[in-house]
Design an enzyme around this catalytic site. Structure first.
Site, PDB file in Angstrom:
ATOM      1  N   ALA A  98       0.832  -1.199   0.000  1.00  0.00           N
ATOM      2  CA  ALA A  98       0.000   0.000   0.000  1.00  0.00           C
ATOM      3  C   ALA A  98       0.873   1.258   0.000  1.00  0.00           C
ATOM      4  O   ALA A  98       1.976   1.272   0.554  1.00  0.00           O
ATOM      5  CB  ALA A  98      -0.922   0.003   1.216  1.00  0.00           C
ATOM      6  N   GLY A 142       0.530  -5.398   0.860  1.00  0.00           N
ATOM      7  CA  GLY A 142      -0.469  -5.521  -0.192  1.00  0.00           C
ATOM      8  C   GLY A 142       0.068  -6.125  -1.465  1.00  0.00           C
ATOM      9  O   GLY A 142      -0.682  -6.722  -2.244  1.00  0.00           O
ATOM     10  N   GLU A 145      -0.293  -9.688  -0.873  1.00  0.00           N
ATOM     11  CA  GLU A 145      -1.726  -9.990  -0.919  1.00  0.00           C
ATOM     12  C   GLU A 145      -2.216 -10.075  -2.360  1.00  0.00           C
ATOM     13  O   GLU A 145      -3.045 -10.921  -2.705  1.00  0.00           O
ATOM     14  CB  GLU A 145      -2.511  -8.937  -0.139  1.00  0.00           C
ATOM     15  CG  GLU A 145      -2.325  -9.070   1.366  1.00  0.00           C
ATOM     16  CD  GLU A 145      -3.043  -7.995   2.155  1.00  0.00           C
ATOM     17  OE1 GLU A 145      -3.809  -8.340   3.069  1.00  0.00           O
ATOM     18  OE2 GLU A 145      -2.835  -6.792   1.865  1.00  0.00           O
ATOM     19  N   GLU A 165       2.618  -5.961   7.765  1.00  0.00           N
ATOM     20  CA  GLU A 165       1.783  -4.882   8.289  1.00  0.00           C
ATOM     21  C   GLU A 165       1.940  -4.656   9.790  1.00  0.00           C
ATOM     22  O   GLU A 165       1.867  -3.520  10.259  1.00  0.00           O
ATOM     23  CB  GLU A 165       0.303  -5.175   7.964  1.00  0.00           C
ATOM     24  CG  GLU A 165      -0.083  -4.942   6.525  1.00  0.00           C
ATOM     25  CD  GLU A 165       0.182  -6.139   5.621  1.00  0.00           C
ATOM     26  OE1 GLU A 165      -0.294  -6.139   4.478  1.00  0.00           O
ATOM     27  OE2 GLU A 165       0.879  -7.093   6.070  1.00  0.00           O
TER      28      GLU A 165
END
Length: 295
Positions: A98, A142, A145, A165
């Protein structure tokens, strides 16, 4: 039965920028952050999505997420896409996760909305055709992910990945807490998420997180080349059978074995009337390679 699909997005040969509906889909420089290429010749049927945001190491900001969503929406109903491959145009990185600098400027409400969009993006990557992530560099937060949302993952041995994270005061919010345990098992997924540990591509392969790990080359795209070889193995197979096999596996993994067997039966029944099944039987009988057409 799978619906008739459109090929409106496909153009042969070169990379092309995503067709956008508004200027919001371009970055600050005006350059697209996502490009799409449909391969040709013997590789026809393989489509590549290239992430190309070098200024932020392909971080998942608003523009990149919007462009990915739009690309997937345009490709979603294209039956000519037999394999979808995600790769990076930025050397040394797949996706850095992110965009935390962008997120710092958001209110709490805006952060919540953006994370919902990220979850939606990962769900859209659960594409009808097989998807492959070519991880030639960092895939953190992310970024991992996104790779976990793909069916198959190929990494350079030197690539670095992890759901980091918790080291940033966060927890995975785009499917990592759900997809990693399904991939590795609950205890190991908890260990990796609780510690925020980073893994090399070689370590990830040993754990079963990636399908293949390959030594990096001078160009920095060894994982891409191995992913392309994997796509080429899938390409000749009956596309409807492959797609229905994906549905049976994905949906069956979420239910008990009896329900999963019922799902398999439904998918199998849908495949029975296809021309490709008859072609497969004829090719076996005639001792020749099958010529599948996706019907």
């Amino acid at each position: 039965m799978l619906r008739a699909l459109t090929s409106a997005l496909r153009l042969p040969g070169p990379w092309r920028p995503l067709r956008t509906r508004g200027c919001a889909s371009h970055g600050a420089t005006g350059d697209p952050e996502i490009q799409v290429r449909a391969l040709t010749g013997g590789d026809q049927g393989i489509t590549e999505i290239l992430m190309n945001r070098p200024s932020a190491r392909n971080a998942l900001g608003n523009v990149l997420v919007s462009q990915l969503l739009e690309a997937l929406a345009q490709l979603q109903e294209d039956q000519q896409v037999r394999v979808l491959l995600f790769r990076s145009g930025v050397k040394g990185v797949f996706c850095a996760g992110a965009d935390l600098k962008e997120r710092e400027q958001m209110s709490e409400a805006e952060v919540g909305i953006f994370v919902q969009r990220l979850r939606g993006l990962m769900n859209e990557i659960a594409f009808p055709a097989p998807t492959i992530a070519a991880m030639d560099g960092f895939a953190l937060g992310g970024g991992l992910e996104l790779a976990l949302a793909c069916d198959l993952r190929v990494a350079a041995s030197s690539a670095v990945m992890g759901l980091i994270e918790t080291t940033r005061g966060l927890l995975p919010g785009a499917g990592g807490t759900q997809r990693l345990p399904r991939c590795l098992g609950v205890a190991l997924a908890k260990e990796l998420i609780f510690t925020g540990r980073r893994l090399s591509g070689a370590q990830a392969q040993a754990l079963g997180l990636v399908n293949h790990a390959v030594s990096q080359n001078e160009e920095g795209n060894a994982a891409y080349h191995r992913a392309l070889e994997l796509a080429q193995e899938i390409l000749p197979q009956a596309p409807i059978a492959v797609r229905l096999g994906k549905v049976a596996i994905d949906r069956g993994m979420e239910v008990d074995i009896a329900s999963g067997m019922a799902i398999e039966g439904i998918c199998y029944a849908q495949n029975i009337p296809t021309q490709d099944r008859l072609e497969g039987m004829a090719a076996f009988r005639e001792k020749r390679p099958p010529r599948f057409v996706g019907k």
